[in-house]
Design a protein around this motif. Structure first.
Motif, PDB file in Angstrom:
ATOM      1  N   PRO A  73      -0.824  -3.840  -0.749  1.00 53.73           N
ATOM      2  CA  PRO A  73      -0.424  -2.834  -0.119  1.00 53.73           C
ATOM      3  C   PRO A  73       0.107  -2.750   1.211  1.00 53.73           C
ATOM      4  O   PRO A  73       0.803  -2.006   1.426  1.00 53.73           O
ATOM      5  CB  PRO A  73      -2.141  -2.073  -0.211  1.00 53.73           C
ATOM      6  CG  PRO A  73      -2.612  -2.949  -1.109  1.00 53.73           C
ATOM      7  CD  PRO A  73      -2.281  -4.231  -1.367  1.00 53.73           C
ATOM      8  N   SER A  74      -0.207  -4.002   1.791  1.00 56.00           N
ATOM      9  CA  SER A  74       0.321  -4.199   3.268  1.00 56.00           C
ATOM     10  C   SER A  74       1.818  -4.348   3.369  1.00 56.00           C
ATOM     11  O   SER A  74       2.595  -3.859   4.133  1.00 56.00           O
ATOM     12  CB  SER A  74      -0.281  -5.195   4.213  1.00 56.00           C
ATOM     13  OG  SER A  74      -0.087  -6.466   3.333  1.00 56.00           O
ATOM     14  N   TRP A  75       2.368  -4.791   1.998  1.00 57.31           N
ATOM     15  CA  TRP A  75       3.905  -4.941   1.922  1.00 57.31           C
ATOM     16  C   TRP A  75       4.384  -3.377   1.985  1.00 57.31           C
ATOM     17  O   TRP A  75       5.630  -3.244   2.411  1.00 57.31           O
ATOM     18  CB  TRP A  75       4.317  -5.747   0.623  1.00 57.31           C
ATOM     19  CG  TRP A  75       3.541  -7.100   0.888  1.00 57.31           C
ATOM     20  CD1 TRP A  75       3.471  -7.989   1.793  1.00 57.31           C
ATOM     21  CD2 TRP A  75       3.540  -8.171  -0.421  1.00 57.31           C
ATOM     22  NE1 TRP A  75       3.115  -9.270   1.354  1.00 57.31           N
ATOM     23  CE2 TRP A  75       3.112  -9.168   0.171  1.00 57.31           C
ATOM     24  CE3 TRP A  75       3.770  -8.006  -1.679  1.00 57.31           C
ATOM     25  CZ2 TRP A  75       2.875 -10.290  -0.736  1.00 57.31           C
ATOM     26  CZ3 TRP A  75       3.534  -8.902  -2.727  1.00 57.31           C
ATOM     27  CH2 TRP A  75       3.382 -10.287  -1.977  1.00 57.31           C
TER      28      TRP A  75
ATOM     29  N   LYS B 276      -1.961   6.641   3.867  1.00 63.51           N
ATOM     30  CA  LYS B 276      -2.829   7.972   4.757  1.00 63.51           C
ATOM     31  C   LYS B 276      -3.058   7.169   6.031  1.00 63.51           C
ATOM     32  O   LYS B 276      -2.992   8.134   6.880  1.00 63.51           O
ATOM     33  CB  LYS B 276      -3.788   8.320   3.856  1.00 63.51           C
ATOM     34  CG  LYS B 276      -3.360   9.362   2.755  1.00 63.51           C
ATOM     35  CD  LYS B 276      -4.355   9.990   1.860  1.00 63.51           C
ATOM     36  CE  LYS B 276      -4.061  10.254   0.360  1.00 63.51           C
ATOM     37  NZ  LYS B 276      -5.279  10.030  -0.464  1.00 63.51           N
ATOM     38  N   GLU B 277      -3.831   6.189   5.964  1.00 62.80           N
ATOM     39  CA  GLU B 277      -4.293   5.704   7.488  1.00 62.80           C
ATOM     40  C   GLU B 277      -3.135   5.742   8.253  1.00 62.80           C
ATOM     41  O   GLU B 277      -3.457   5.760   9.607  1.00 62.80           O
ATOM     42  CB  GLU B 277      -4.806   4.370   7.202  1.00 62.80           C
ATOM     43  CG  GLU B 277      -6.543   4.524   6.685  1.00 62.80           C
ATOM     44  CD  GLU B 277      -7.037   3.224   6.281  1.00 62.80           C
ATOM     45  OE1 GLU B 277      -6.566   2.122   7.067  1.00 62.80           O
ATOM     46  OE2 GLU B 277      -7.491   2.924   5.255  1.00 62.80           O
ATOM     47  N   ASN B 278      -2.151   5.336   7.771  1.00 65.23           N
ATOM     48  CA  ASN B 278      -0.910   4.948   8.701  1.00 65.23           C
ATOM     49  C   ASN B 278       0.038   6.254   8.842  1.00 65.23           C
ATOM     50  O   ASN B 278       1.408   6.041   9.251  1.00 65.23           O
ATOM     51  CB  ASN B 278      -0.055   3.906   8.262  1.00 65.23           C
ATOM     52  CG  ASN B 278      -0.802   2.661   8.618  1.00 65.23           C
ATOM     53  OD1 ASN B 278      -0.644   1.812   9.732  1.00 65.23           O
ATOM     54  ND2 ASN B 278      -1.620   2.124   7.549  1.00 65.23           N
TER      55      ASN B 278
ATOM     56  N   ARG C 287       5.415   8.524  -1.039  1.00 62.32           N
ATOM     57  CA  ARG C 287       6.522   7.536  -0.706  1.00 62.32           C
ATOM     58  C   ARG C 287       6.435   6.316  -1.731  1.00 62.32           C
ATOM     59  O   ARG C 287       7.196   5.383  -1.533  1.00 62.32           O
ATOM     60  CB  ARG C 287       6.771   7.148   0.459  1.00 62.32           C
ATOM     61  CG  ARG C 287       7.119   8.335   1.485  1.00 62.32           C
ATOM     62  CD  ARG C 287       7.421   7.820   3.008  1.00 62.32           C
ATOM     63  NE  ARG C 287       7.883   9.048   3.864  1.00 62.32           N
ATOM     64  CZ  ARG C 287       8.778   9.636   3.671  1.00 62.32           C
ATOM     65  NH1 ARG C 287       9.997   9.024   2.968  1.00 62.32           N
ATOM     66  NH2 ARG C 287       9.124  10.588   4.534  1.00 62.32           N
ATOM     67  N   LEU C 288       5.224   6.421  -2.574  1.00 63.27           N
ATOM     68  CA  LEU C 288       5.068   5.168  -3.335  1.00 63.27           C
ATOM     69  C   LEU C 288       5.224   5.740  -4.759  1.00 63.27           C
ATOM     70  O   LEU C 288       4.360   6.700  -5.069  1.00 63.27           O
ATOM     71  CB  LEU C 288       3.778   4.676  -2.943  1.00 63.27           C
ATOM     72  CG  LEU C 288       3.262   3.646  -3.663  1.00 63.27           C
ATOM     73  CD1 LEU C 288       4.197   2.629  -4.077  1.00 63.27           C
ATOM     74  CD2 LEU C 288       1.817   2.979  -3.489  1.00 63.27           C
ATOM     75  N   LYS C 289       5.907   4.901  -5.611  1.00 58.96           N
ATOM     76  CA  LYS C 289       5.839   5.527  -6.993  1.00 58.96           C
ATOM     77  C   LYS C 289       5.620   4.174  -7.793  1.00 58.96           C
ATOM     78  O   LYS C 289       6.081   3.106  -7.271  1.00 58.96           O
ATOM     79  CB  LYS C 289       7.161   6.067  -7.314  1.00 58.96           C
ATOM     80  CG  LYS C 289       6.952   7.497  -7.744  1.00 58.96           C
ATOM     81  CD  LYS C 289       8.096   8.252  -8.329  1.00 58.96           C
ATOM     82  CE  LYS C 289       7.663   8.890  -9.275  1.00 58.96           C
ATOM     83  NZ  LYS C 289       8.608  10.012  -9.507  1.00 58.96           N
TER      84      LYS C 289
END
Lengths: 579, 134
Positions: free
Chosen positions: B50-52, B95-97, B103-105
Motif C-alpha cells: 500500500p505504501s507504494w 484516506k489518512e493521506n 485514485r486506486l483501481k
C-alpha cells in the motif's frame, strides 16, 4: 548523486519496430546522465550477435556492474540478455529488461512525442532498478518426469511416442471417444501416398504397447494448477470419473476443425456439393470408378480457397484472412488420386493461386500433365454453383483466358475447405493461452520460440497453433517434445532466486508472514538474542504475498524490493523534458 | 514539449506471467492507449505494498491501477481476495493521506485481456479527469 555503480544502457531500434514510433536516440541521450550510467547507446538490433558482442565489450571494457536493455517484451529476450550479461561477467540478475516495444512503441504508434517521453521514463525506472540490484544465484528444484499430451491425433500420438522413447511417462487425454484425430479415416494423403488410417493405426498400436503411455479417451480437463515442472491436472474421464495427474509439462495437440461453409456458399447445401473432408469420407473407401450416391461421377469440379483468404463483407463479417496452407496440396494430390482410378473422369480445379510449396510442386505438375484442368478465378469474382434442370452447373471466369466465362456441368462439386481453430472453450479457459488474430493458439515467438507459450512448461504441438500439413504438424509436435524433454530429462529446473528475504534487524517475529504463506516457506528461527522469520528457499515461490502483510516492513522480494520499487516510481514520475 | 492536452498519469502494477502478457498483447495488436500510462511489472498482485500506491500519488501520478492476475494466478488460488484485502488497506492509507481512494483501481487482466486493459485505461483516465474537475 553518486551511486558508485557502473551501469550500461542500450536502446534497441528493433529495425524500425521501436525507432519508427520512439525517438530512440533522444531516449539514449536523455538517460546518459542518470546517476550511475557510464554508457548509453543505441543498437539497430540489440539481440543480434554483433550487438551482443559490442555490449559484452562494453561490459568488460567499462567494468559495468549493471545493465539495462530497452527492447522488446521480456517474454522474448530477457533470457537472451541475461545469458549475454553472464558471458560478459555480470551476474544475470543485475540485468534489467525494459519493455520498449510491446508496452511503448507498438501501443503508441500514433504519438511519437508522447511515446518518446514515456520511453525515457520507462528506461529511467529500469536504471533505478539496476542501480539497486544485487548478484543472486538461481534456485534448483526437481521436475516431475511426466508429460500430459492433450489430443490423440497424429501430432499427439507421435509426440507421445517420442516422449516415451526418452523414458518420460506420458498421459494422453483425448476428448473424443475414439483416438486418432481428423485423419484416422482418411485414405491416401500427400505427399507420399501413405494412408492416413494406416499411419494412425500404426501409431495407436505402438502407443498401446508402451508401458509408460496411458491413453484416456472421452476425457476432458476440468482443473489445472501448479507451474513448470509440477502441474496438477484433473481429467473427467467417461463423463464422470475424475483422474488426478501430476506432470512436469504439457503438449497441446488439440488440432483443428474443418471450415464448415454456410448454406448457399458455393452451392453448399445442394445435393452433390460437398466439402473435401466429406468427399474423402466416401471416396477414400471406394474402389474402382468414382461414384456418388450410387451413380458414376464423370465430371467433378473442385473449388479452392473455401473458407480461406476471405475478405470482410456483409455476408462474411468475421473473415478467415489466412491461407490454410494444406488445402492446395490436398487438392492437387486428390487430382492425382482420381487420375489413378479407372474410367474417364473429367476434373476441373478452380483456384485463386496454387500454393504447392516445396516438394508438393511435383504433385501439382503431375496433376496437370495427367489431365486435370486448372482454371484460375479472379479474387473478387468467385465461381458460382447453381442447380439447373441439367444438374449442377458451375460458372467461373477464367482469369488466364481474359476473364472469359466458362460453364461446367458437374456431377459433383468439392469445396476445398481450410482449417479453422478448434472450438474448445473449457480447455482454453483453463489453459489461458494467448490466441492469435486468426483464433489459433499463439506461440511465444514465431521464429525464435516457435512451440513455447507464455505459460512456461506448456508447448504447442501441431495444427492447434496454425494451419499445418500432417508433416508440419508432426514436426511441430516433435519440436515441442524436444522442449519438454530438454526441460524434464535434466530432472530439475533452475528457478529464479527472486524470492522473499528477511531483514533480521526489522523482524520481530509476529507470525503474520507464516500465516500468509500458502507454501509453508516461512519458519521461525533463533537469531542471536531474538526470534526471526526464516525463508525456506526451495518452497518460496516469490509471489510476495507476505511482503505487504508484514507489520514491520521486514520482508522483500529479491528484484522487487521496497527500495527498488520506490526508486522506480520516483524515476518514472520525474518530469521528462524533450526538445 | 507535450504532445497533447495534459492527461491523467496512471501507474500500472502488472504481473509477470498473467497481466503483463495481456498488456503486451494490446501493444502487439497496436491498440492505442495513453502514453501517460507507465507500467511496473511485479511477480503477483498480492505483493503490492500500500505504501507504494501512496508514494506514487505523492510523486505525481493521478491514479494507480493494479492489473491483477485474477483467477489465473499461478501462485495463489485466493489471489483475488488477498489483493482485494490489500486494496482495502491501501484505501485506508490513502484516506489518512488525504488522497481520494478513487485514485486506486484494481481489476484482473488475464494474459489475453488486451481489449479489457485498453478499456480500463481509457475509463480510468476519464474517471480521474472528473476527479480533477471537482
Amino acid at each position: 548523486m553518486a551511486t558508485g555503480r557502473k551501469i550500461g544502457v542500450f536502446i534497441c531500434h528493433c529495425g524500425g519496430n521501436i525507432s519508427d514510433y520512439v525517438d530512440v536516440k533522444a531516449v539514449a541521450a536523455a538517460v546518459a546522465n542518470e546517476p550511475g550510467v557510464v554508457v548509453s547507446k543505441n543498437h539497430m538490433f540489440t539481440c543480434s550477435d554483433a550487438a551482443q558482442q559490442e555490449m559484452i565489450d562494453d561490459i568488460e571494457g567499462l567494468e559495468l556492474d549493471g545493465l539495462v536493455i530497452a527492447s522488446c517484451s521480456p517474454k522474448l529476450h530477457m533470457f537472451t540478455f541475461r545469458d549475454m550479461a553472464e558471458r560478459g561477467g555480470i551476474n544475470k540478475y543485475q540485468y534489467v529488461h525494459v519493455n520498449l516495444r510491446e508496452q511503448c512503441s507498438w501501443a503508441h504508434t500514433n504519438d511519437k512525442v508522447g511515446a518518446t517521453e514515456k520511453g525515457i521514463a520507462l528506461v529511467r525506472a529500469g536504471i533505478a532498478k539496476a542501480s539497486l540490484s544485487v548478484p543472486l544465484t538461481a534456485l534448483r528444484v526437481d521436475t516431475i518426469p511426466k508429460v500430459l499430451v492433450i489430443g490423440a491425433g497424429i501430432s499427439g500420438l507421435r509426440g507421445a511416442l517420442a516422449l516415451s522413447d526418452m523414458g518420460l511417462s506420458v498421459f494422453i487425454a483425448e476428448k473424443e471417444k475414439e483416438a486418432g484425430g481428423t485423419v484416422k479415416n482418411w485414405g491416401r494423403m500427400a505427399p507420399d501416398d501413405q494412408h492416413g488410417s494406416a499411419i494412425v493405426k500404426s501409431l495407436l498400436d505402438e502407443v498401446k504397447m508402451r508401458e509408460n503411455i496411458m491413453l484416456y479417451t472421452d476425457a476432458e480437463m476440468i482443473e489445472k494448477s501448479g507451474y513448470i515442472g509440477d502441474f496438477k491436472v484433473t481429467l473427467r474421464v467417461g463423463g464422470k470419473e475424475a483422474v488426478q495427474l501430476q506432470v512436469g509439462a504439457m503438449l497441446i495437440a488439440t488440432g483443428f476443425d474443418s471450415y464448415e461453409p454456410q448454406e448457399g456458399e458455393f452451392g453448399f447445401g445442394l445435393d452433390g456439393v460437398v466439402t473435401l473432408p466429406q468427399f474423402r469420407d466416401f471416396a477414400d473407401h471406394q474402389e474402382g470408378e468414382l461414384t456418388y450416391n450410387g451413380k458414376p461421377v464423370k465430371n467433378v469440379v473442385f473449388v479452392y480457397c473455401v473458407g480461406s483468404r476471405q475478405k470482410k463483407s456483409e455476408a462474411c463479417p468475421e473473415p478467415n484472412q489466412y491461407c490454410s496452407r494444406y488445402c492446395c496440396n490436398a487438392g492437387t494430390h486428390m487430382a492425382v488420386c482420381l487420375e489413378d482410378r479407372p474410367g474417364d473422369l473429367n476434373q476441373y480445379h478452380l483456384y485463386r493461386d496454387i500454393r504447392t510449396y516445396g516438394h508438393n510442386e511435383t504433385i501439382y505438375e503431375e496433376a496437370r500433365t495427367r489431365g486435370a484442368v486448372f482454371m484460375r478465378y479472379p479474387d473478387a469474382e468467385a465461381p458460382t454453383v447453381a442447380n439447373t434442370a441439367d444438374g449442377l452447373v458451375v460458372t467461373v471466369k477464367d482469369k488466364l483466358m481474359g476473364g472469359e466465362e466458362v460453364e461446367i456441368q458437374a456431377d459433383l462439386v468439392v469445396l476445398i475447405t481450410g482449417m479453422v481453430p478448434k472450438k474448445n472453450p473449457t480447455l482454453m479457459n483453463l489453459l489461458k493461452l494467448p490466441i492469435s488474430k486468426d483464433g489459433f493458439l499463439n506461440e511465444l515467438h514465431i521464429k525464435l520460440r516457435p512451440v513455447e507459450t507464455v505459460i512456461d512448461g506448456v508447448f504447442l504441438a501441431g495444427a492447434a497453433q496454425s494451419p499445418k500439413t500432417m508433416a508440419e504438424s508432426v514436426g511441430a509436435s516433435l519440436a515441442a517434445v524436444s522442449k519438454a524433454g530438454g526441460l524434464l530429462m535434466k530432472g530439475y529446473v533452475d528457478l529464479e532466486p527472486l524470492i522473499a528475504r528477511v531483514d533480521t534487524d526489522k523482524c520481530l517475529w509476529c507470525d503474520e508472514c507464516l500465516k500468509a504463506c500458502p507454501y509453508g516457506a516461512i519458519e521461525k528461527i533463533n537469531f542471536g538474542e531474538k526470534e526471526v522469520a526464516f525463508v525456506v528457499k526451495s518452497l518460496c515461490k516469490g509471489e510476495g504475498a507476505c511482503v505487504p502483510i508484514c507489520p514491520h516492513d521486514a520482508l522483500d522480494i529479491e528484484g522487487y524490493t521496497d527500495q527498488q520499487i520506490t526508486a522506480m516510481i520516483d524515476a518514472c514520475s520525474k518530469e521528462v523534458v524533450t526538445a | 514539449m507535450k504532445s497533447k492536452e495534459p492527461q491523467p498519469k496512471i501507474l500500472v502494477f502488472s504481473t509477470n506471467s498473467i497481466s503483463d502478457p495481456g498488456i503486451d498483447l494490446a501493444g502487439s495488436a497496436h491498440m492505442h492507449y495513453s502514453t501517460e500510462v507507465q507500467i511496473i511489472p511485479l511477480p503477483c498482485s498480492s505483493g503490492v505494498k500500500p505504501s507504494w500506491i501512496v508514494h506514487a500519488i505523492k510523486q505525481g501520478f493521478d491514479g494507480v491501477f493494479i492489473a491483477g492476475c485474477g483467477g489465473d494466478c499461478s501462485f495463489l488460488a485466493d489471489c483475488t481476495p488477498r489483493t482485494s484485502a490489500l486494496i482495502k488497506k491501501a484505501q485506508d492509507l490513502m484516506k489518512e493521506n488525504d488522497i481520494s481512494p478513487k485514485r486506486l483501481k484494481m481489476s484482473g487482466i488475464c494474459s489475453v485481456c488486451a481489449d479489457n486493459f485498453v478499456a480500463h485505461m481509457n475509463n480510468f483516465q476519464k474517471d480521474l479527469s472528473k476527479l480533477e474537475e471537482k
